[in-house]
Motif scaffolding. Structure first.
Motif, PDB file in Angstrom:
ATOM      1  N   ASP A 112       0.836  -1.209   0.000  1.00 36.24           N
ATOM      2  CA  ASP A 112       0.000   0.000   0.000  1.00 36.24           C
ATOM      3  C   ASP A 112       0.866   1.252   0.000  1.00 36.24           C
ATOM      4  OD1 ASP A 112      -2.231  -1.644   0.200  1.00 36.24           O
ATOM      5  OD2 ASP A 112      -3.023  -0.655   1.998  1.00 36.24           O
ATOM      6  N   ASP A 115       2.574   1.596  -3.445  1.00 40.07           N
ATOM      7  CA  ASP A 115       1.655   1.801  -4.575  1.00 40.07           C
ATOM      8  C   ASP A 115       0.927   3.144  -4.519  1.00 40.07           C
ATOM      9  OD1 ASP A 115       2.381  -0.738  -5.369  1.00 40.07           O
ATOM     10  OD2 ASP A 115       0.514  -1.697  -4.726  1.00 40.07           O
ATOM     11  N   TYR A 116       0.765   3.690  -3.312  1.00 37.93           N
ATOM     12  CA  TYR A 116       0.007   4.931  -3.124  1.00 37.93           C
ATOM     13  C   TYR A 116       0.787   5.881  -2.216  1.00 37.93           C
ATOM     14  CZ  TYR A 116      -3.632   1.668  -4.592  1.00 37.93           C
ATOM     15  OH  TYR A 116      -4.353   0.727  -5.273  1.00 37.93           O
ATOM     16  N   ARG A 143      -7.612   8.744  -1.133  1.00 40.38           N
ATOM     17  CA  ARG A 143      -8.809   8.050  -1.636  1.00 40.38           C
ATOM     18  C   ARG A 143      -9.438   8.745  -2.827  1.00 40.38           C
ATOM     19  NH1 ARG A 143     -14.071   8.340   0.176  1.00 40.38           N
ATOM     20  NH2 ARG A 143     -14.026   6.155   0.744  1.00 40.38           N
ATOM     21  N   HIS A 146      -7.656   7.758  -6.320  1.00 44.16           N
ATOM     22  CA  HIS A 146      -7.680   6.380  -6.809  1.00 44.16           C
ATOM     23  C   HIS A 146      -9.026   5.751  -6.457  1.00 44.16           C
ATOM     24  CE1 HIS A 146      -3.305   6.519  -7.407  1.00 44.16           C
ATOM     25  NE2 HIS A 146      -3.273   7.177  -6.251  1.00 44.16           N
ATOM     26  N   ARG A 147      -9.779   5.429  -7.458  1.00 47.28           N
ATOM     27  CA  ARG A 147     -11.116   4.862  -7.246  1.00 47.28           C
ATOM     28  C   ARG A 147     -11.079   3.613  -6.367  1.00 47.28           C
ATOM     29  NH1 ARG A 147     -16.014   5.626  -9.350  1.00 47.28           N
ATOM     30  NH2 ARG A 147     -17.419   3.861  -9.647  1.00 47.28           N
ATOM     31  N   GLU A 148     -10.047   2.761  -6.546  1.00 47.73           N
ATOM     32  CA  GLU A 148      -9.966   1.526  -5.779  1.00 47.73           C
ATOM     33  C   GLU A 148      -9.812   1.780  -4.278  1.00 47.73           C
ATOM     34  OE1 GLU A 148      -7.782   2.558  -8.084  1.00 47.73           O
ATOM     35  OE2 GLU A 148      -5.723   2.096  -7.482  1.00 47.73           O
ATOM     36  N   LEU A 149      -9.321   2.948  -3.896  1.00 46.22           N
ATOM     37  CA  LEU A 149      -9.148   3.256  -2.481  1.00 46.22           C
ATOM     38  C   LEU A 149     -10.450   3.654  -1.798  1.00 46.22           C
ATOM     39  CD1 LEU A 149      -5.753   5.194  -2.488  1.00 46.22           C
ATOM     40  CD2 LEU A 149      -6.186   2.780  -1.963  1.00 46.22           C
ATOM     41  N   GLN A 150     -11.527   3.771  -2.562  1.00 42.29           N
ATOM     42  CA  GLN A 150     -12.825   4.096  -1.990  1.00 42.29           C
ATOM     43  C   GLN A 150     -13.573   2.840  -1.544  1.00 42.29           C
ATOM     44  OE1 GLN A 150     -14.698   6.848  -4.729  1.00 42.29           O
ATOM     45  NE2 GLN A 150     -12.760   7.928  -4.951  1.00 42.29           N
ATOM     46  N   ASP A 151     -12.898   1.720  -1.547  1.00 40.47           N
ATOM     47  CA  ASP A 151     -13.424   0.441  -1.081  1.00 40.47           C
ATOM     48  C   ASP A 151     -13.303   0.372   0.450  1.00 40.47           C
ATOM     49  OD1 ASP A 151     -13.053  -2.443  -0.229  1.00 40.47           O
ATOM     50  OD2 ASP A 151     -13.567  -2.754  -2.336  1.00 40.47           O
ATOM     51  N   TYR A 154     -10.070  -0.523   2.445  1.00 44.67           N
ATOM     52  CA  TYR A 154      -9.054   0.514   2.662  1.00 44.67           C
ATOM     53  C   TYR A 154      -9.471   1.456   3.783  1.00 44.67           C
ATOM     54  CZ  TYR A 154      -6.689  -1.095  -1.504  1.00 44.67           C
ATOM     55  OH  TYR A 154      -6.025  -1.871  -2.417  1.00 44.67           O
TER      56      TYR A 154
END
Length: 168
Positions: A112, A115-116, A143, A146-151, A154
């Motif tokens: 994590d 990558d971010y 968040r 990156h759309r995936e971080l809105q899961d 996370y």
């Protein structure tokens, strides 16, 4: 300047940097706000790395504007990249357990932080974080970038009142 002279200067600089860094960190002079243990090489108190605000301030500062699931609107966070902090202690491993003052704990993959641009925030909207308002440190993900971080998985990794990291 000859190639041999340039090469000698490069080796001298590399040697000087490694001697200056050494295997240990300077000891904290003020109140410790973060302890890191586990698979780390650079320490300053036994086999742990303890950080006060001054030691953290040696890292480059970054800013992140993002929304959270626990505040309204966009907030401006400032602090240090988690990957810079972990590089400072020469962390090795695949994950870290983040522990908060309120005994919350969660495993976070070290990927994590690579990558971010995950921030170890010490301010929000220009105000120093305190234990009364999610401080002194808060792990904050970018968040909105990156759309995936809105899961939700996370969201669990946003650790406020962070006091300890255990690298595994």
């Amino acid at each position: 300047m000859t190639a041999m002279t340039r090469l000698s200067i490069v080796f001298l600089l590399l040697f000087s940097c490694s001697v200056a860094l050494g295997d240990s960190l300077p000891p904290p002079q003020g109140p410790v706000i973060l302890s890191i243990s586990g698979e780390i090489k650079r320490t300053n108190v036994g086999d742990e790395a303890h950080f006060d605000r001054t030691l953290l301030a040696e890292l480059p500062r970054h800013r992140l504007d993002t929304s959270t699931v626990v505040t309204d609107g966009i907030n401006r966070f400032e602090g240090y990249l988690m990957r810079d902090l972990l590089a400072q202690v020469e962390a090795r491993g695949e994950s870290t357990v983040a522990l908060a003052l309120n005994d919350y704990r969660v495993d976070i993959p070290l990927t994590d932080f690579h990558d971010y641009d995950v921030l170890l925030a010490d301010t929000m909207d220009g105000e120093t974080l305190t234990p009364r308002d999610k401080g002194p440190l808060w792990i904050v993900y970018p968040r909105d970038e990156h759309r995936e971080l809105q899961d939700i998985r996370y969201d669990y990794r946003w650790v406020w009142q962070l006091e300890r990291l255990e690298v595994r």
